[in-house]
Design a protein around this motif. Sequence first.
Motif, PDB file in Angstrom:
ATOM      1  N   ILE A  55       0.864  -1.272   0.083  1.00 33.26           N
ATOM      2  CA  ILE A  55       0.063  -0.047   0.348  1.00 33.26           C
ATOM      3  C   ILE A  55       1.260   1.727   0.020  1.00 33.26           C
ATOM      4  O   ILE A  55       0.439   2.197  -0.613  1.00 33.26           O
ATOM      5  CB  ILE A  55      -1.340   0.189   1.280  1.00 33.26           C
ATOM      6  N   ASN A  60      -2.889  -0.784  -5.700  1.00 35.21           N
ATOM      7  CA  ASN A  60      -4.224  -1.315  -5.881  1.00 35.21           C
ATOM      8  C   ASN A  60      -5.043  -1.426  -4.259  1.00 35.21           C
ATOM      9  O   ASN A  60      -3.965  -2.979  -4.070  1.00 35.21           O
ATOM     10  CB  ASN A  60      -4.993  -1.977  -7.621  1.00 35.21           C
ATOM     11  N   ALA A  61      -5.355  -1.016  -3.884  1.00 37.45           N
ATOM     12  CA  ALA A  61      -5.483  -1.341  -2.490  1.00 37.45           C
ATOM     13  C   ALA A  61      -6.546  -2.199  -2.737  1.00 37.45           C
ATOM     14  O   ALA A  61      -6.730  -3.055  -1.793  1.00 37.45           O
ATOM     15  CB  ALA A  61      -6.593   0.152  -1.843  1.00 37.45           C
ATOM     16  N   LYS A  62      -7.491  -1.912  -3.246  1.00 39.79           N
ATOM     17  CA  LYS A  62      -8.404  -3.225  -3.556  1.00 39.79           C
ATOM     18  C   LYS A  62      -8.173  -4.422  -3.689  1.00 39.79           C
ATOM     19  O   LYS A  62      -8.372  -5.924  -3.342  1.00 39.79           O
ATOM     20  CB  LYS A  62      -9.236  -2.778  -4.549  1.00 39.79           C
ATOM     21  N   VAL A  63      -6.787  -4.849  -4.386  1.00 42.05           N
ATOM     22  CA  VAL A  63      -5.796  -5.859  -4.947  1.00 42.05           C
ATOM     23  C   VAL A  63      -5.714  -6.801  -3.571  1.00 42.05           C
ATOM     24  O   VAL A  63      -6.248  -7.557  -3.509  1.00 42.05           O
ATOM     25  CB  VAL A  63      -5.542  -6.067  -6.318  1.00 42.05           C
ATOM     26  N   PHE A  65      -5.879  -5.515   0.059  1.00 45.51           N
ATOM     27  CA  PHE A  65      -6.912  -6.073   0.456  1.00 45.51           C
ATOM     28  C   PHE A  65      -8.139  -7.132   0.164  1.00 45.51           C
ATOM     29  O   PHE A  65      -7.870  -8.233   1.517  1.00 45.51           O
ATOM     30  CB  PHE A  65      -8.006  -4.933   1.309  1.00 45.51           C
ATOM     31  N   THR A  66      -7.552  -7.354  -1.029  1.00 41.99           N
ATOM     32  CA  THR A  66      -9.011  -8.887  -1.200  1.00 41.99           C
ATOM     33  C   THR A  66      -7.600  -9.817  -1.222  1.00 41.99           C
ATOM     34  O   THR A  66      -8.298 -11.087  -0.511  1.00 41.99           O
ATOM     35  CB  THR A  66      -8.951  -8.676  -2.401  1.00 41.99           C
ATOM     36  N   ASP A  67      -6.553  -9.693  -1.539  1.00 41.40           N
ATOM     37  CA  ASP A  67      -5.822 -10.889  -1.243  1.00 41.40           C
ATOM     38  C   ASP A  67      -4.815 -10.414  -0.194  1.00 41.40           C
ATOM     39  O   ASP A  67      -4.536 -12.017   0.446  1.00 41.40           O
ATOM     40  CB  ASP A  67      -4.282 -10.629  -1.927  1.00 41.40           C
ATOM     41  N   SER A  69      -7.059 -10.549   2.822  1.00 42.69           N
ATOM     42  CA  SER A  69      -8.246 -11.043   3.390  1.00 42.69           C
ATOM     43  C   SER A  69      -8.254 -12.469   3.565  1.00 42.69           C
ATOM     44  O   SER A  69      -8.525 -13.498   3.741  1.00 42.69           O
ATOM     45  CB  SER A  69      -9.579 -10.239   3.270  1.00 42.69           C
TER      46      SER A  69
END
Length: 81
Positions: A55, A60-63, A65-67, A69
């Motif tokens: 970060i 890409n924050a969405k990618v 944080f998905t990884d 999680s």
Amino acid sequence: CVTFFRQALLQNYGADTLVFLEPQLQFDLKKFAPFIHGKNIVPIVEAVQDASYHIERNANAKVVFTDLSLQLTRLLHAKSH
């Protein structure tokens, strides 16, 4: 986040005098603590630190944080034996 997992580990190992974290929401640390143990705490901390590093480097924050999680879900369900 790392502090939260540390507090859960301390709670799990019975060091209640060292646990100072009181979550604001209706989240019971005592129910979460059994999922944090010696076999998964190091990989959990490494995953959180790696996510933080990515970060900071403008990933890409969405990618990220998905990884994160998905990794945490796998690590939290790991058995302690």
